[in-house]
Structures are given as structure tokens and as C-alpha cells.
Design a protein around this motif. Structure first.
Motif, mmCIF file in Angstrom:
data_model
loop_
_atom_site.group_PDB
_atom_site.id
_atom_site.type_symbol
_atom_site.label_atom_id
_atom_site.label_comp_id
_atom_site.label_asym_id
_atom_site.label_seq_id
_atom_site.Cartn_x
_atom_site.Cartn_y
_atom_site.Cartn_z
ATOM 1 N N TYR A 33 -18.128 -6.594 -7.187
ATOM 2 C CA TYR A 33 -19.468 -7.164 -7.322
ATOM 3 C C TYR A 33 -19.774 -8.095 -6.149
ATOM 4 C CZ TYR A 33 -18.062 -6.140 -12.170
ATOM 5 O OH TYR A 33 -17.588 -5.540 -13.305
ATOM 6 N N TYR A 35 -22.339 -11.429 -5.549
ATOM 7 C CA TYR A 35 -23.271 -12.402 -6.110
ATOM 8 C C TYR A 35 -23.800 -13.295 -4.994
ATOM 9 C CZ TYR A 35 -21.721 -11.396 -10.894
ATOM 10 O OH TYR A 35 -21.443 -10.789 -12.092
ATOM 11 N N LEU A 43 -25.513 -17.996 -10.327
ATOM 12 C CA LEU A 43 -25.132 -16.797 -9.590
ATOM 13 C C LEU A 43 -26.054 -15.651 -9.966
ATOM 14 C CD1 LEU A 43 -22.454 -18.554 -9.645
ATOM 15 C CD2 LEU A 43 -21.269 -16.377 -9.382
ATOM 16 N N LEU A 45 -26.725 -11.450 -9.362
ATOM 17 C CA LEU A 45 -26.027 -10.235 -8.987
ATOM 18 C C LEU A 45 -26.834 -9.440 -7.973
ATOM 19 C CD1 LEU A 45 -23.570 -8.391 -9.535
ATOM 20 C CD2 LEU A 45 -24.938 -7.328 -11.350
ATOM 21 N N TYR A 48 -23.256 -3.942 -7.503
ATOM 22 C CA TYR A 48 -21.942 -3.774 -8.092
ATOM 23 C C TYR A 48 -21.511 -2.314 -7.955
ATOM 24 C CZ TYR A 48 -24.389 -2.035 -12.271
ATOM 25 O OH TYR A 48 -25.190 -1.343 -13.145
ATOM 26 N N GLY A 98 -15.062 -4.017 -20.669
ATOM 27 C CA GLY A 98 -16.075 -5.009 -21.006
ATOM 28 C C GLY A 98 -15.568 -6.417 -21.196
ATOM 29 N N LEU A 102 -13.835 -11.724 -14.425
ATOM 30 C CA LEU A 102 -14.044 -11.523 -12.998
ATOM 31 C C LEU A 102 -13.078 -12.401 -12.213
ATOM 32 C CD1 LEU A 102 -16.710 -10.257 -14.030
ATOM 33 C CD2 LEU A 102 -17.819 -11.239 -12.016
ATOM 34 N N TYR B 32 -19.478 -11.558 -25.477
ATOM 35 C CA TYR B 32 -18.293 -12.203 -24.929
ATOM 36 C C TYR B 32 -18.798 -13.437 -24.167
ATOM 37 C CZ TYR B 32 -16.116 -7.566 -25.554
ATOM 38 O OH TYR B 32 -15.648 -6.374 -26.057
ATOM 39 N N SER B 94 -21.755 -11.921 -21.655
ATOM 40 C CA SER B 94 -22.028 -10.485 -21.528
ATOM 41 C C SER B 94 -22.081 -9.888 -22.924
ATOM 42 C CB SER B 94 -20.979 -9.761 -20.693
ATOM 43 O OG SER B 94 -19.747 -9.702 -21.358
ATOM 44 N N GLY B 99 -20.367 -4.010 -20.503
ATOM 45 C CA GLY B 99 -19.614 -4.055 -19.262
ATOM 46 C C GLY B 99 -19.908 -5.271 -18.411
ATOM 47 N N PHE B 100 -19.081 -5.507 -17.429
ATOM 48 C CA PHE B 100 -19.209 -6.725 -16.635
ATOM 49 C C PHE B 100 -20.346 -6.696 -15.654
ATOM 50 C CE2 PHE B 100 -15.570 -8.452 -18.494
ATOM 51 C CZ PHE B 100 -15.705 -9.810 -18.288
ATOM 52 N N GLN B 101 -20.913 -5.559 -15.396
ATOM 53 C CA GLN B 101 -22.087 -5.578 -14.539
ATOM 54 C C GLN B 101 -23.225 -6.331 -15.182
ATOM 55 O OE1 GLN B 101 -20.637 -3.062 -15.919
ATOM 56 N NE2 GLN B 101 -22.027 -1.500 -16.681
ATOM 57 N N LYS B 102 -23.103 -6.603 -16.504
ATOM 58 C CA LYS B 102 -24.152 -7.314 -17.199
ATOM 59 C C LYS B 102 -23.800 -8.770 -17.460
ATOM 60 C CE LYS B 102 -26.647 -3.620 -17.494
ATOM 61 N NZ LYS B 102 -27.810 -3.465 -16.615
ATOM 62 N N LEU B 103 -22.800 -9.302 -16.775
ATOM 63 C CA LEU B 103 -22.423 -10.700 -16.955
ATOM 64 C C LEU B 103 -23.542 -11.584 -16.428
ATOM 65 C CD1 LEU B 103 -20.014 -12.444 -17.921
ATOM 66 C CD2 LEU B 103 -19.279 -12.520 -15.549
ATOM 67 N N PHE B 105 -24.915 -15.501 -15.785
ATOM 68 C CA PHE B 105 -24.429 -16.867 -15.599
ATOM 69 C C PHE B 105 -25.528 -17.881 -15.878
ATOM 70 C CE2 PHE B 105 -20.235 -16.514 -13.690
ATOM 71 C CZ PHE B 105 -20.203 -15.184 -13.301
#
Lengths: 113, 115
Positions: A33, A35, A43, A45, A48, A98, A102, B32, B94, B99-103, B105
Motif C-alpha cells: 500500500y 499512503y 493517512l 490511501l 494498493y 482481513g 499493516l 476490526y 476495517s 480486507g486491509f485495502q479498506k483500513l 485511519f
């Protein structure tokens, strides 16, 4: 030790020039990824990638481009089309599950004048 | 979609005092939750995470956080802070199975510990 290496730490460019930020990981992670961090904005995105030769736009992809030719490498190009490129850029990686956390590099601070 | 609100942009505290950094989230699905710490000019480091199970989560450096589903909160606490805890702290969320692409912040809370 495994980790993520971003280089250079500081980068200075003139307006109108493209610049490429390097990101390499030896964690054998599938996902990587990019950021962007600005003061007071957290942060955001940019792009990714979950697998080699594939990547997706994040929330602020305009003016940026990426490639993923190797699993361990995910370079980011800041193009001249990016209207406000001065920022702190962070690269991260994770196992593509999931609940995997990171792992971040130490960042590249880009200043464009 | 998920969102995160960190209510305090800056929290000043004296050394050895307790501290709480607040985080509220919004989500239509199960989540999460994570807290990360960032020292000056460095990347982010994971402090702790809530995936499931016990709502009280313990992390590194003596930090802990409690997941409160009814109040949609995940506040970070430490009973006694040190000068070295001065840093910026980010809460992140998330959705389960996204998935982590949707984290997502929060905007961060700067903890300033003084002697």
C-alpha cells in the motif's frame, strides 16, 4: 531482520518534474500500500496491490502512478499532474488477510517547490 | 463504509499520570480495530488490535484498549505514561471481510508528555 525499506528519506524536486519513491519489503507479504500523510488529516490511501502485476486506486489516486512487477517492490511515481505533492509518503505491506496488521516503512518526505 | 473520529487532536499530560486517548468509529458491519503509534519522522507501529473475543486488549509498552460495541468506541489507555510515550497515535478500523485495502485511519492524537 525483515521489514520495509523506503528510499530516500528526504526528496526535493522542482514543480513540473515527475519523481519516483522506492518501497521494498522482505516480509514475503502479498499486499502492499501507499499512503499520504498531511498534518491534521491522518493517512489517506493512494494505491494498493494485492498481487504482482495488479493494483487498485485508493481514495486519492489522481496524479500518482504505481507498478508491481515484483512481489517485494511497489514504487510510487508522483507526476506533475499532482496539484499538491508536498507530503509525507508511507509505504506498507500485509498478508492479504482481513485481520492482518499493516507493517510500515519509515516514510519519504517529499518537498516540491 | 467505515469512519473513525479521534476526538482530541492533542493531549498534554504529565509524566507518570494516566492517559486516555479517545476513538469512536462508525460502521454498518462488524469491525476490526487497531491503534498505531508514530514517532517523529517515522512510520507507524502497531500498538494493539481487536479482532474478536475479549473486549479488553493489551498491547505493547503498557497500553490497553477496550472495545465497546454499544458506544462504538475503542479508547486507548495507559495507567502511567513516560516521556518516551510522546508521539502521535492513530486509531484505525476495517470492516470484517473487506480486507486491509479498506483500513480507515483517524486524524490522529498527539500525546505530549512533560516532566
Amino acid at each position: 531482520d525483515g521489514g520495509i525499506t523506503q528510499s530516500p528519506k528526504y526528496l526535493f524536486r522542482k514543480e513540473g518534474q515527475n519523481v519516483t519513491l522506492s518501497c521494498e519489503q522482505n516480509l514475503n507479504h502479498d499486499a502492499m500500500y501507499w499512503y499520504r500523510q498531511d498534518p491534521g488529516q491522518g493517512l489517506r490511501l493512494i494505491y494498493y496491490s494485492q498481487i504482482v502485476n495488479d493494483f487498485q486506486k485508493g481514495d486519492i489516486a489522481e496524479g500518482y502512478s504505481v507498478s508491481r512487477e515484483k512481489k517485494e517492490s511497489f514504487p510510487l511515481t508522483v507526476t506533475s499532474a499532482q496539484k499538491n505533492p508536498t507530503a509525507f509518503y508511507l509505504c506498507a505491506s500485509s498478508q492479504d488477510r482481513g485481520n492482518s496488521p499493516l507493517h510500515f516503512g519509515n516514510g519519504t518526505r517529499l518537498t516540491v517547490t | 463504509a467505515q469512519s473513525v473520529t479521534q476526538l482530541d487532536s492533542q493531549v498534554p499530560v504529565f509524566e507518570e499520570a494516566p492517559v486516555e486517548l479517545r476513538c469512536n468509529y462508525s460502521s454498518s458491519v462488524s469491525v476490526y480495530l487497531f491503534w498505531y503509534v508514530q514517532y517523529p519522522n517515522q512510520g507507524l507501529q502497531l500498538l494493539l488490535k481487536y479482532l474478536s473475543g475479549s473486549t479488553l486488549v493489551k498491547g505493547i509498552n503498557g497500553f490497553e484498549a477496550e472495545f465497546n460495541k454499544s458506544q462504538t468506541s475503542f479508547h486507548l489507555r495507559k495507567p502511567s505514561v513516560h516521556i518516551s510515550d510522546t508521539a502521535e497515535y492513530f486509531c484505525a478500523v476495517s470492516g470484517v471481510n473487506t480486507g486491509f485495502q479498506k483500513l480507515v485511519f483517524g486524524t490522529g492524537t498527539r500525546l505530549l508528555v512533560s516532566p
